[in-house]
Write an enzyme that holds these catalytic residues in place. Sequence first.
Site, PDB file in Angstrom:
ATOM      1  N   HIS A 346      -0.776  -8.107  -1.876  1.00 49.37           N
ATOM      2  CA  HIS A 346      -2.027  -7.455  -1.510  1.00 49.37           C
ATOM      3  C   HIS A 346      -1.801  -6.580  -0.289  1.00 49.37           C
ATOM      4  CE1 HIS A 346      -6.263  -7.025  -0.177  1.00 49.37           C
ATOM      5  NE2 HIS A 346      -6.522  -7.158  -1.458  1.00 49.37           N
ATOM      6  N   ASP A 405      -6.740 -10.894  -8.755  1.00 51.96           N
ATOM      7  CA  ASP A 405      -6.596 -10.484 -10.154  1.00 51.96           C
ATOM      8  C   ASP A 405      -5.866 -11.523 -10.997  1.00 51.96           C
ATOM      9  OD1 ASP A 405      -7.854  -7.932  -9.906  1.00 51.96           O
ATOM     10  OD2 ASP A 405      -6.061  -7.225  -8.873  1.00 51.96           O
TER      11      ASP A 405
END
Length: 468
Positions: A346, A405
């Site tokens: 991320h 996700d």
Amino acid sequence: MGDNYEAFTAENDRLIDKLSEEKAFYRSKAKILSKTDIIPDSLYIEKDVKRGLRNANGTGVIVGLTKVGDVIGYDFDEQGNKIAIDGKLYYRGYDVEDLFNNCVKENRFGFEEVTYLLLFGELPSKEELSEFTKLLGAKRELPKGFARDMILTAPSKSIMNKLARSVLAMYSYDDNPDDTSIENVLRQSISLIGHFPALIAYGFQAKRSSFDNESLHLHNPIPELSTAENILRMIRPTGEYTDIEAKLLDLSLILHAEHGGGNNSTFTTHLVSSSGTDTYSAISAAVGSLKGPRHGGANIAVINMMHDLVHHVKDITNEAQVEDYLVKVLKGDANDRSGLIYGLGHAIYTISDPRATLLKSMARKLAESKGLEDSFHLYEFIENRGASLYKEVKGIDKPMPANVDLYSGFVYRALNIPVDIATPLFATARLSGWCAHRLEEIITGRRLMRPAYNGVQPYLEYVPIAKR
């Protein structure tokens, strides 16, 4: 008959030749552009350009202030070096983990409460929440004729494309679309938040009917139902769902509702709103941003990767076989050849993504209730082994935590939510944050955003067309 057939054949051949010529034109120009538009990396360094609005250490360039959400993923030592820490996410100062866990503890829907919090900056009382929920319920149904004229008549293979067009079309059904007063933007925001479940559900049904040769099932939204319940009811042919399914989807919506002002789609909302344009234009632009595979579309990338893994790994419970597949992915020999294990890493979070941690707890319970333990352990193995494989295979030695996700892909799959709906669901949740940020930009931004680009094309002397 023969003359007509020959004429038809000749015209058809002519059109095919014309299309071939046009395609060749685009191909040749694309090759030229791929060379003329290249700017050397050295120039970006020389001119101290923050590519992607990122600093050299990967942190985002500070371009604004916000009270809506705060994303914490790292700290700095006394020398200014980044320090990896556990991730935290705050909505209007409240830890999202507390909001999430309270809904689980009380076994109730919470997305509407979170939406109220994001829009108005405070937690509602029981009476305020009831009033707000009724107001949202009154906005569930689309304007008369909208579904037929704006969705079913012009379906799209992409639900996100259809969603963006539907939001823009709402402008034509608004008697006061360009008024950017706080009162009017609030009205428009709440109307859009109420409408979104029907917009994505009908866009999905139109796509299935027009492109997938499936039966068309249109269910009216029910005002008394929550956002999550209405979504499940309208996307499923029978309209049936269980309470646990709806509450799990509700929790997922809570975790996707807001993520600070710097994520691409929320920044798009700020950017476009700074021009003074209408709400529908700003939110449609945000939808377009979220559609991108580098942003909201990444959840589909995880789902597709897992589908490819199951297709190519004989035994998903065999960790050695799964690891072999992941190595191939990192080498660019499997899945989409990108060399990426989707669902890991991320831009801000270093040690952990709090949304992924909470979604993982949901996913584990869901797996146990549906007999999907083997599938869950597959996702967990990817989370636990992925970062070390990045180091071993690609030499990348940095934290690669599971992001939101990864486990949202598992939850959607376990809830039998079609892949087409994954990113639209993200948009439905994030709309609450977008609207809150739009209001903040109108209230406190008050200045057109106008960053600068340095021109690096050498100046040229014009050559008359006869001499070229």
